[in-house]
Scaffold this motif. Structure first.
Motif, PDB file in Angstrom:
ATOM      1  N   ALA A 198       0.805  -1.219   0.000  1.00 47.53           N
ATOM      2  CA  ALA A 198       0.000   0.000   0.000  1.00 47.53           C
ATOM      3  C   ALA A 198       0.844   1.279   0.000  1.00 47.53           C
ATOM      4  O   ALA A 198       0.490   2.263   0.640  1.00 47.53           O
ATOM      5  N   GLY A 199       1.941   1.255  -0.739  1.00 42.77           N
ATOM      6  CA  GLY A 199       2.759   2.441  -1.023  1.00 42.77           C
ATOM      7  C   GLY A 199       2.945   3.389   0.141  1.00 42.77           C
ATOM      8  O   GLY A 199       3.627   3.058   1.118  1.00 42.77           O
ATOM      9  N   GLY A 200       2.326   4.545   0.078  1.00 42.23           N
ATOM     10  CA  GLY A 200       2.566   5.582   1.064  1.00 42.23           C
ATOM     11  C   GLY A 200       1.791   5.449   2.361  1.00 42.23           C
ATOM     12  O   GLY A 200       1.969   6.243   3.281  1.00 42.23           O
ATOM     13  N   ILE A 201       0.918   4.447   2.468  1.00 37.71           N
ATOM     14  CA  ILE A 201       0.123   4.292   3.696  1.00 37.71           C
ATOM     15  C   ILE A 201       0.958   3.561   4.748  1.00 37.71           C
ATOM     16  O   ILE A 201       1.417   2.456   4.491  1.00 37.71           O
ATOM     17  N   PRO A 202       1.141   4.148   5.919  1.00 41.75           N
ATOM     18  CA  PRO A 202       1.971   3.483   6.937  1.00 41.75           C
ATOM     19  C   PRO A 202       1.205   2.375   7.650  1.00 41.75           C
ATOM     20  O   PRO A 202       1.010   2.407   8.854  1.00 41.75           O
ATOM     21  N   ASN A 222      -4.319  -3.032  -4.609  1.00 45.30           N
ATOM     22  CA  ASN A 222      -3.795  -2.931  -5.973  1.00 45.30           C
ATOM     23  C   ASN A 222      -4.489  -1.772  -6.684  1.00 45.30           C
ATOM     24  O   ASN A 222      -5.707  -1.806  -6.909  1.00 45.30           O
ATOM     25  N   GLY A 223      -3.708  -0.753  -7.015  1.00 45.59           N
ATOM     26  CA  GLY A 223      -4.274   0.461  -7.594  1.00 45.59           C
ATOM     27  C   GLY A 223      -4.829   0.264  -8.994  1.00 45.59           C
ATOM     28  O   GLY A 223      -5.860   0.843  -9.354  1.00 45.59           O
ATOM     29  N   THR A 224      -4.156  -0.557  -9.799  1.00 50.67           N
ATOM     30  CA  THR A 224      -4.584  -0.757 -11.188  1.00 50.67           C
ATOM     31  C   THR A 224      -5.997  -1.337 -11.247  1.00 50.67           C
ATOM     32  O   THR A 224      -6.873  -0.820 -11.954  1.00 50.67           O
ATOM     33  N   GLY A 275      -4.721 -10.716  -9.844  1.00 54.65           N
ATOM     34  CA  GLY A 275      -4.765 -10.695  -8.376  1.00 54.65           C
ATOM     35  C   GLY A 275      -3.474 -11.096  -7.688  1.00 54.65           C
ATOM     36  O   GLY A 275      -3.391 -11.084  -6.458  1.00 54.65           O
ATOM     37  N   LEU A 276      -2.435 -11.427  -8.472  1.00 57.70           N
ATOM     38  CA  LEU A 276      -1.205 -11.928  -7.852  1.00 57.70           C
ATOM     39  C   LEU A 276      -0.508 -10.837  -7.025  1.00 57.70           C
ATOM     40  O   LEU A 276      -0.028 -11.091  -5.907  1.00 57.70           O
ATOM     41  N   TYR A 295      -6.491   4.715  -5.682  1.00 55.98           N
ATOM     42  CA  TYR A 295      -6.184   4.731  -4.246  1.00 55.98           C
ATOM     43  C   TYR A 295      -6.260   3.337  -3.627  1.00 55.98           C
ATOM     44  O   TYR A 295      -6.979   2.468  -4.114  1.00 55.98           O
ATOM     45  N   ASN A 296      -5.506   3.161  -2.567  1.00 58.58           N
ATOM     46  CA  ASN A 296      -5.508   1.928  -1.787  1.00 58.58           C
ATOM     47  C   ASN A 296      -6.091   2.207  -0.399  1.00 58.58           C
ATOM     48  O   ASN A 296      -6.109   3.344   0.048  1.00 58.58           O
ATOM     49  N   ALA A 297      -6.524   1.157   0.263  1.00 61.68           N
ATOM     50  CA  ALA A 297      -6.935   1.290   1.663  1.00 61.68           C
ATOM     51  C   ALA A 297      -6.897  -0.079   2.310  1.00 61.68           C
ATOM     52  O   ALA A 297      -7.145  -1.094   1.660  1.00 61.68           O
TER      53      ALA A 297
END
Lengths: 432, 432
Positions: A134-138, A160-162, A200-201, A282-284
């Protein structure tokens, strides 16, 4: 001025360039926190001549991994080059020389995370990998520190953002998977070869990492059931809308007692669920803890600077620990033996769309299959189809075991009155 | 078995009971992380006889603060009793004896946080206060550690559950502030005396704490501009809906260069903003960092167990530091001198609803006031009113300085054609 902490960087692509920029531009904040400067001493690249979108002193670049890994002055290795087998060997070599490691490599951590963490602990080194999920999410630090006192029972992630971009656009524009994928590729939100994302990998790797931390067990990538979004249609999304559902590619990690399940699959959520409002790229990550209840962590899941933020925040943690001489001492080994649920122990609601011959008694035959296994219906829609003599039936079940549900699907396919099973999705996130 | 870490608890109310339960029920997880048991040794209460909803050995209870604070065996003081002046003295006494402190007390930390943190650093003690803002959401740790490498430029928080519950119900049910408040009081979502919540003071305290950490400056409670929700009407919410806005009580802390603003006020957000989907009593903090971009942290803002989760997670951090002998060593003093923006430097969009006499040229007089100060309109609605000879005008401005806008409001009130200024709100969260 105190002696600077020296960093060796493996890779200078999208994330690597971001790391160089943040270390440079935020030097004042980093120094304030750590009490000494931090400098990149060497950077491993494939081609030293390649033009780059970040200004780097050419003398830092090298094509020799040994010049970075084996440099005795380098304190911390930041790995942002990707790859699995060879990269693992490099990082093991760094750890065995007492170098701390920060990595953004989810592929590597999903497959060899347990082994790398064991070696890091053995050599009293920090091994941090916040950027891998999730990249920038701590989110990893929140699981380990922020929710340290709680017992986490469920993690649901849009990681997965894509695929989230594709599903958002399909839903908003009523467009087909193929059209939106092509548009996403043109805009740079999807790779030329999108397989790892759309199947989904990529999400599965992140869920293995999240589940390992959340449940304190050695979860492997192989433990994750995976289904991608390539079969999702506009019709499915439209039916979802009518029923108050939003479709997302959801990674689910759930614990009941000591038994866990981990999966990634296209899933219907109630529109009111916090994850249902997470749009575009975005991710969450939604976390349910026994004591804290519902929490959610939202942000950018990829991108040069967001991901680099997570990498450099890990670097700050390493540097603070170095100053105090406690690297590797905060790591906690997995607490529990892994126990995976069987399909008979995995429960959820399901959305099912089938085409049946429009005959007297057809619906009764279908309901019998469900009731024989004790699976009841929460919602039913039946509509005539344009296709001659066929009707469309949409069912949302109450909780059913995966075992029972898959048996039912199989037998439905064998019924003469069932023309085809059109689609089938898990339904999650409703109050039980 | 290693010697247990001993805790002294100040207060055994809602949060205190939760702390006792979590320390007991999650002992296995705590021990796994810290390597030794943790026990509550003494609990300060007002009345040892009072019936409680948690089973506690009566011999632990005392009405003497000294028995807890001055007990040489106690390593950590957990303060969940509230209060400001007297509580501050107790905690200073604890810190000066080398005891670490965990507190959930936002009132105290908003007013005396800087002083307490200085004393803690001086005595090499940990002073953690995650539970003081947004209950179970690990937002402070995310700001300090998770986003350690980034420069935060904006924090927007829904940090008061009572007001969020009231605004959600007003919006969903088209009900008045008074009716919803009465219902919320009956259901226990609002206090008998709700002043501190509905006037925005509770949220202001939390924003002072967030801004201090996010911008690394000694922000005081007095620096926060505060406006509550008592004047918000159903009509305002309805107009918001027509314009695509959701109303929330939003704490905003914003930095431009080295200058900051901090405020709490009812604010319109675009429906698509992540904070607009935060409903009922839930809290969320939206964080914008230069490198990471948009992130959001969502969860329960209050409640016994959620808040206690944050308290005990802080306790875990203290205990891990104790094991390594590095308490108080991770704290970072504020990096910058505080510089507050003047009203001429604070910019935002505004929503304005006024009643004017339905006369030729009325609208022109109004627009002149705005254009003289260079403030232009983004949206305008004009509607006839039932009241004779009056029209209702709703305006959303483009960015205006607070100074200009307040001057305009004042002069509007003086115009003969303006019957009354009905309502006025800040509009935030749109892409600029």
């Amino acid at each position: 001025m105190e002696k600077p902490i020296l960093v060796g960087l493996l890779g200078l692509g999208t994330v690597g360039s971001g790391v160089v920029k943040i270390i440079e531009n935020h030097q004042e904040k980093l120094m304030h926190q750590v009490g000494c400067p931090v400098k990149v001493k060497k950077i491993l690249v494939r081609d030293v001549q390649k033009p780059r979108d970040v200004a780097v002193d050419p003398s830092l670049l090298t094509t020799s991994a040994a010049e970075v890994i084996d440099d005795p002055d380098i304190d911390v290795i930041i790995e942002v080059m990707g790859g699995i087998e060879e990269t693992k060997e490099l990082l093991l070599r760094a750890l065995r020389q007492g170098k701390h490691v920060v990595t953004a490599n989810k592929d590597l951590m999903a497959v060899y995370g347990s082994e790398l963490l064991r070696v890091a602990a053995e050599y009293r080194c920090d091994l941090f990998y916040e950027a891998s999920v999730a990249g920038g999410i701590p989110i990893l630090r929140s699981l380990v520190d922020g929710l340290a006192s709680d017992r986490i029972t469920k993690l649901m992630g849009i990681v997965n953002g894509t695929t989230n971009y594709i599903l958002t656009k399909m839903s908003q524009n009523g467009a087909s998977y193929e059209d939106v994928l092509a548009e996403a590729q043109a805009l740079g939100f999807a790779e030329a070869d999108p397989t790892s994302d759309v199947e989904g990998l990529d999400a599965a790797r992140k869920m293995a990492i999240l589940a390992r931390l959340g449940f304190s067990m050695d979860i492997d990538l192989d433990d994750v059931q995976v289904k991608g979004i390539t079969q999702v249609t506009e019709e499915d999304l439209n039916y979802g809308k009518r029923l108050g559902y939003t479709m997302k590619l959801i990674g689910i990690a759930q614990r009941d007692g000591q038994k866990v399940e981990v999966s990634v699959q296209p899933t219907f959520l109630p529109d009111s669920h916090p994850l249902a409002s997470v749009h575009n790229e975005y991710n969450a990550v939604y976390v349910y803890g026994e004591a804290v209840g519902e929490t959610m962590f939202y942000g950018p899941g990829a991108g040069s600077l967001p991901t680099a933020t997570a990498v450099v925040s890990d670097l700050v943690a390493v540097m603070k620990n170095m100053r105090l001489g406690v690297n590797g001492r905060y790591a906690v080994a997995p607490q529990y033996e892994k126990q995976l649920k069987t399909p008979a122990e995995i429960f959820s609601k399901y959305f099912l769309r089938i085409h049946v011959k429009d005959q007297v008694g057809a619906f009764a035959k279908i309901t019998t299959l469900f009731s024989e296994r004790g699976v009841s219906f929460e919602k039913i829609l039946q509509l005539p189809l344009k296709e001659d003599g066929l009707a469309e039936i949409v069912i949302v079940t109450h909780d059913a075991s995966q075992q029972d549900y898959e048996d039912i699907l199989q037998q439905l396919g064998d019924l003469e009155i069932v023309e085809r099973v059109q689609s089938s999705y898990r339904v999650e996130g409703e109050k039980r």
